[in-house]
Design an enzyme around this catalytic site. Structure first.
Site, PDB file in Angstrom:
ATOM      1  N   GLU A 103      -4.126   6.009 -11.098  1.00 37.44           N
ATOM      2  CA  GLU A 103      -2.911   6.237 -11.427  1.00 37.44           C
ATOM      3  C   GLU A 103      -2.631   6.073 -13.085  1.00 37.44           C
ATOM      4  O   GLU A 103      -1.833   6.550 -13.511  1.00 37.44           O
ATOM      5  CB  GLU A 103      -2.009   5.388 -10.586  1.00 37.44           C
ATOM      6  CG  GLU A 103      -1.579   5.766  -9.291  1.00 37.44           C
ATOM      7  CD  GLU A 103      -2.971   5.028  -8.331  1.00 37.44           C
ATOM      8  OE1 GLU A 103      -2.784   5.414  -7.012  1.00 37.44           O
ATOM      9  OE2 GLU A 103      -3.833   4.440  -8.770  1.00 37.44           O
TER      10      GLU A 103
ATOM     11  N   PHE B 165       3.946  -3.075   3.843  1.00 37.88           N
ATOM     12  CA  PHE B 165       2.539  -2.639   3.182  1.00 37.88           C
ATOM     13  C   PHE B 165       2.910  -1.662   2.093  1.00 37.88           C
ATOM     14  O   PHE B 165       3.651  -0.671   2.160  1.00 37.88           O
ATOM     15  CB  PHE B 165       1.845  -1.810   4.472  1.00 37.88           C
ATOM     16  CG  PHE B 165       0.548  -1.140   3.872  1.00 37.88           C
ATOM     17  CD1 PHE B 165      -0.525  -1.965   3.652  1.00 37.88           C
ATOM     18  CD2 PHE B 165       0.413   0.152   3.768  1.00 37.88           C
ATOM     19  CE1 PHE B 165      -1.691  -1.393   3.080  1.00 37.88           C
ATOM     20  CE2 PHE B 165      -0.848   0.632   3.159  1.00 37.88           C
ATOM     21  CZ  PHE B 165      -1.793  -0.140   3.028  1.00 37.88           C
ATOM     22  N   GLN B 166       2.219  -1.968   1.140  1.00 36.81           N
ATOM     23  CA  GLN B 166       2.144  -1.213  -0.364  1.00 36.81           C
ATOM     24  C   GLN B 166       3.969  -1.190  -0.730  1.00 36.81           C
ATOM     25  O   GLN B 166       4.128  -0.323  -1.538  1.00 36.81           O
ATOM     26  CB  GLN B 166       1.670   0.218  -0.113  1.00 36.81           C
ATOM     27  CG  GLN B 166       0.388  -0.106   0.006  1.00 36.81           C
ATOM     28  CD  GLN B 166      -0.549   1.356  -0.108  1.00 36.81           C
ATOM     29  OE1 GLN B 166       0.291   2.386   0.146  1.00 36.81           O
ATOM     30  NE2 GLN B 166      -1.718   1.534  -0.731  1.00 36.81           N
TER      31      GLN B 166
ATOM     32  N   LYS C  36      10.555   6.576   1.163  1.00 38.56           N
ATOM     33  CA  LYS C  36       9.796   7.747   1.981  1.00 38.56           C
ATOM     34  C   LYS C  36      10.539   8.209   3.128  1.00 38.56           C
ATOM     35  O   LYS C  36      10.888   9.650   3.300  1.00 38.56           O
ATOM     36  CB  LYS C  36       8.844   7.163   2.576  1.00 38.56           C
ATOM     37  CG  LYS C  36       7.737   8.128   3.459  1.00 38.56           C
ATOM     38  CD  LYS C  36       6.528   7.493   4.098  1.00 38.56           C
ATOM     39  CE  LYS C  36       5.660   8.843   4.590  1.00 38.56           C
ATOM     40  NZ  LYS C  36       4.315   8.309   5.056  1.00 38.56           N
TER      41      LYS C  36
ATOM     42  N   MET D 228     -13.158  -3.457 -32.906  1.00 38.88           N
ATOM     43  CA  MET D 228     -12.151  -3.868 -33.851  1.00 38.88           C
ATOM     44  C   MET D 228     -12.116  -5.431 -33.537  1.00 38.88           C
ATOM     45  O   MET D 228     -11.740  -6.109 -34.589  1.00 38.88           O
ATOM     46  CB  MET D 228     -10.649  -3.331 -33.366  1.00 38.88           C
ATOM     47  CG  MET D 228      -9.541  -3.716 -34.367  1.00 38.88           C
ATOM     48  SD  MET D 228      -9.817  -3.191 -35.913  1.00 38.88           S
ATOM     49  CE  MET D 228      -9.273  -1.395 -35.737  1.00 38.88           C
TER      50      MET D 228
END
Length: 577
Positions: free
Chosen positions: A58, A120-121, A170, A472
């Site tokens: 993602e 969940f999630q 959803k 760097m």
């Protein structure tokens, strides 16, 4: 519409299609399955639908959308699932917010009835993204879906561009869209253009002895680069282009001074140092440019579309809240001109050090890599970078010719940005070569997006400037922290001396062996260049390949990015060698 009563998922795709969205960069998951099912149904029946580009993570999704937005000037659209999908998107959202990129991030969410139950999630995406987005929405009613999507898309580009997040439950995706709620009116009206303030700024430029324009990314967003070039000629004023404005002025234009700031060009920093008037056009006074003492003894004028930027960090003497296209159009229509011959003569002398000359040695110099690529692509490639030393060398030594050809993470400085952003950049403009300059550390942070590159046959040319260090940070440690770069050595293993802080040019353990990636990603060609004598021929061969190429370039491990204005120091204290 696809049917009299489409589902929420179908309505979402109808709206995106109607808005002219060509690509959706994304990854799938449980909370967005209805949307993917609807995409598949449309593909099967040959219906029009945005092309879905499956990225491998993602974070890569978000950076690809950013790259698309930078190059195309259109809204980059990302789609991911709830929970970890949304949290992985947080860095690209913050990155787009810092650099004011028009992006739309769509996330799935658990069913509306489960919100707050620790399902969940489940993650509070709206709460998480509130401080890093321009605006965000949680859609719990299918009747709100259409107006929210249309408003979010418009808001991403309206005024100062930025990321907008739409979190969709959803059950909303599954529900029939048999009703449409009225949209809410709550956004501020734009500030009216003030010609009196605009004329006062033009008068100040004409009267100043040593004026300098500091052009920011707002010039690119406003599609005002051509007007800026004409303005510089008519008012005979030198222009520094900040990191996000590179390409707004052609490299060889006599009024172009290049990038100012911590690792800016010598002429840009000299001009800002000696100026009596600085006009900032569409840019923040960030701490990498507005260093200590930046405004002392100078008049400051500021034109910006975002009123919150006025006087935020640097007090102004003159200001105007307006789009850069509107201000520059007013300036050109005024038929005013100015002359600063003595000042431009000084500028011409300083331009002899843009870019700064460098010494060659037995090892490949990274500056030469960038210069050769610039020459062989005639300065016309879309240039993408990760974050680190390689990024600054690309900014300093590529001879940019046009706006929207520079794609890099500015305000947030996101390592791992380069590879996925290059994917989005190519989809935005496949007519030009896309070149990625990356470092061995930054490249590994999203290395999985090589799968996206080969799966989509993207002819990306990748040059990894490999110094076996997080370069760097190593440079800062050597210059300011006694050379203790234990944690920055990318070649370190458990077998190394735990006290080793040596910068050993001969220590070149390859973790990973980048040339071996051709066995992991089919159709990826890999090369390694170690000898300076083989550099030009090797780069030319890579650029001539029809498909994706990864070139592992072993550069001088001790090379530093110069010039440098150290933190807490002034332009007068710039390190030049």
């Amino acid at each position: 519409m696809t049917s009299p009563t489409p589902s929420g998922a179908a309505l979402l795709l109808d709206v995106l299609t109607d808005l002219g969205v060509d690509y959706i960069f994304g990854h799938t998951g449980g909370a967005v399955i209805p949307i993917h099912v609807e995409i598949n149904k449309r593909l099967r029946r040959g219906a029009r639908v945005p092309k879905f580009i499956l990225c491998r993570q993602e974070g890569g999704v978000g950076h690809a959308a950013e790259g698309y937005a930078r190059v195309s000037g259109r809204v980059g659209v990302a789609l991911v699932t709830s929970g970890p999908g949304a949290t992985n998107l947080a860095t690209p959202i913050a990155d787009a917010h810092k650099d004011s990129l028009p992006t739309l991030f769509i996330t799935g969410q658990v069913p509306s009835g489960a919100i707050g139950s620790d399902a969940f999630q489940e993650v509070d995406t709206v709460g998480m993204t509130r401080p890093i987005s321009k605006h965000n929405y949680l859609v719990k009613d299918v009747g709100d879906l259409e107006w929210v999507l249309r408003e979010a898309y418009a808001l991403a580009t309206r005024g100062r561009p930025g990321p907008v997040v739409v979190d969709i439950c959803k059950d909303v995706q599954l529900a029939l869209a048999d009703r449409s709620n009225a949209s809410r009116t709550r956004h501020r009206e734009p500030v009216a253009f003030d010609p009196v303030r605009a004329d006062a700024i033009l008068d100040a430029i004409a009267r100043a002895e040593r004026p300098v324009v500091k052009a920011g990314g707002g010039v690119i967003h406003a599609n005002a680069a051509q007007a800026l070039r004409r303005f510089a000629e008519l008012f005979d004023v030198p222009v520094t282009t900040t990191f996000n404005a590179l390409g707004a002025m052609a490299f060889d234009a006599p009024h172009n001074l290049g990038m100012p700031g911590m690792h800016g060009t010598i002429p840009a920093n000299y001009a800002l140092r000696d100026a009596d008037l600085i006009l900032s056009l569409g840019g923040r006074f960030d701490d990498r440019v507005a260093v200590r003492g930046f405004a002392e003894g100078k008049r400051i004028a500021h034109v910006d579309i975002d009123p919150s930027e006025i006087d935020k960090t640097i007090a102004t003497d003159l200001y105007l809240v307006a789009g850069l296209d509107e201000f520059l159009a007013h300036a050109l229509a005024s038929r005013r001109t100015a002359s600063h011959a003595d000042w431009m003569a000084s500028v011409a002398t300083w331009r002899g050090q843009m870019p700064k000359p460098y010494e060659r040695c037995e090892y490949i110099k990274p500056q030469e890599v960038v210069e050769i690529v610039s020459e062989l692509t005639a300065g016309d490639a879309t240039v993408v970078t990760g974050v680190g030393q390689h990024q600054m060398w690309a900014a300093q030594y590529y001879r940019f010719q046009r706006p929207r050809q520079w794609v890099s993470s500015g305000g947030l400085g996101t390592m791992g940005f380069g590879l996925p952003a290059a994917v989005g950049s190519w989809f935005a403009d496949p007519s030009r070569p896309v070149v990625l300059f990356d470092g061995d550390g930054s490249f590994q942070m999203n290395i999985q997006e090589l799968g996206t590159v080969v799966a989509n046959r993207i002819p990306l040319k990748m040059f990894v400037l490999n110094n076996s260090f997080l370069g760097m940070v190593r440079q800062w440690e050597d210059m300011m922290d006694g050379g203790h770069h234990y944690e920055t050595c990318m070649a370190r293993t458990a077998d190394c001396d735990p006290d080793c802080t040596e910068l050993d040019q001969g220590c070149r353990r390859q973790i990973p062996n980048l040339t071996g990636l051709k066995y992991v990603y089919p159709r990826l060609k890999t090369m390694r260049i170690k000898d300076p004598a083989e550099l030009r021929e090797g780069i030319a061969a890579a650029l001539a390949e029809p498909g994706p190429v990864l070139v592992d370039v072993w550069i001088d491990k001790a090379e530093n990015v110069i010039p440098m204005v150290r933190p807490g120091h002034s332009l007068e204290q710039m390190i030049e060698s």
